[in-house]
Design an enzyme around this catalytic site. Structure first.
Site, PDB file in Angstrom:
ATOM      1  N   LYS A 114       0.791   4.587   6.856  1.00  0.00           N
ATOM      2  CA  LYS A 114       0.161   5.424   5.837  1.00  0.00           C
ATOM      3  C   LYS A 114       0.804   6.815   5.861  1.00  0.00           C
ATOM      4  CE  LYS A 114      -2.930   2.197   5.010  1.00  0.00           C
ATOM      5  NZ  LYS A 114      -2.862   1.385   3.771  1.00  0.00           N
ATOM      6  N   SER A 128       0.799  -1.228   0.000  1.00  0.00           N
ATOM      7  CA  SER A 128       0.000   0.000   0.000  1.00  0.00           C
ATOM      8  C   SER A 128       0.833   1.280   0.000  1.00  0.00           C
ATOM      9  CB  SER A 128      -0.938   0.010   1.214  1.00  0.00           C
ATOM     10  OG  SER A 128      -0.205   0.145   2.412  1.00  0.00           O
TER      11      SER A 128
END
Length: 243
Positions: A122, A77
């Site tokens: 993230k 990701s």
């Protein structure tokens, strides 16, 4: 008249100058010094070597608990900057004594109750008070009315988002996205969940400051300049006033 001072009986009883007996003091000091010298623990196998290794282990555990810890990247990701299997060093004191997470920081957080019972990595796109919108006429994300050029870290071929959103980040929360938007489950996917996909700042474990493994991929992680021109929430202008 004889004025020379004559020694009295008391004077004769005193020892000559410089002849003070220091044996007791020296012995006491010698015993004090020797008491401070560490001795191998007789009941510990390996003696000093084992003791040294145990102290090093305690030190490393303390560093891992309070200062920094390695974190293994579990998914794609955050490609292409962070690859599956990379180990990053998470700075756990980065936000403890100063400002909180800033736009552009890569953070590791505990997603329990918001993303899932696991730790996630993230990039911070919005902080408390920010108005985050997808997307402008050129497909770029806008933060507080300013379009952000994410091409420097976005995965090649990915668009900033295929999901439209228009959110205001609550105080004490973060809006986070993965760099590989096509493979990232992030704030966009939890807009309807409790908390609206916003991560509590208190759930942030630390800031990822660098890749430490593998060695051929080791590098420091810097906050990109893409968010440098984003105005503070209090200075927001109308959304249509910025390009």
């Amino acid at each position: 008249m004889d004025t020379e001072a004559q020694p009295t009986e008391r004077d004769r009883s005193l020892p000559p100058a410089g002849s003070e007996d220091t044996s007791e003091t020296a012995g006491s000091e010698g015993r004090s010094r020797s008491a401070l010298v560490p001795r191998p623990t007789p009941w510990l196998p390996g003696g000093r070597i084992t003791l040294t290794l145990l102290l090093c282990l305690v030190f490393l555990l303390a560093v891992n608990t309070f200062v920094a810890r390695p974190f293994q990247i579990p998914s794609g990701s955050m490609e292409q900057g962070l690859r599956v299997g990379d180990r990053v060093l998470v700075n756990k004191v980065a936000y403890r004594f100063g400002a909180g997470p800033q736009r552009g920081d890569v953070v590791v957080f505990d997603g329990t109750g918001y993303f899932g019972a696991a730790d996630y990595v993230k990039r911070v796109v919005g902080v408390g008070g920010d108005h985050v919108v997808c997307c402008d006429g050129e497909g770029r994300i806008r933060v507080n009315g300013r379009s952000v050029d994410e091409s420097g870290f976005l995965y090649p071929g990915d668009s900033p988002s295929t999901v439209a959103f228009d959110v205001v980040v609550p105080d004490g929360r973060l809006f986070v996205l993965g760099d590989h938007r096509g493979r990232s489950s992030d704030s966009r996917d939890h807009l309807g969940s409790p908390g609206g996909g916003m991560v509590p700042v208190d759930s942030v474990i630390g800031r990822a400051d660098g890749i430490v493994w593998p060695f051929d991929h080791a590098t420091r992680l810097h906050r990109p300049d893409a968010y440098a021109r984003v105005p503070a929430p209090a200075t927001n202008a109308a959304e249509g006033a910025h390009g």
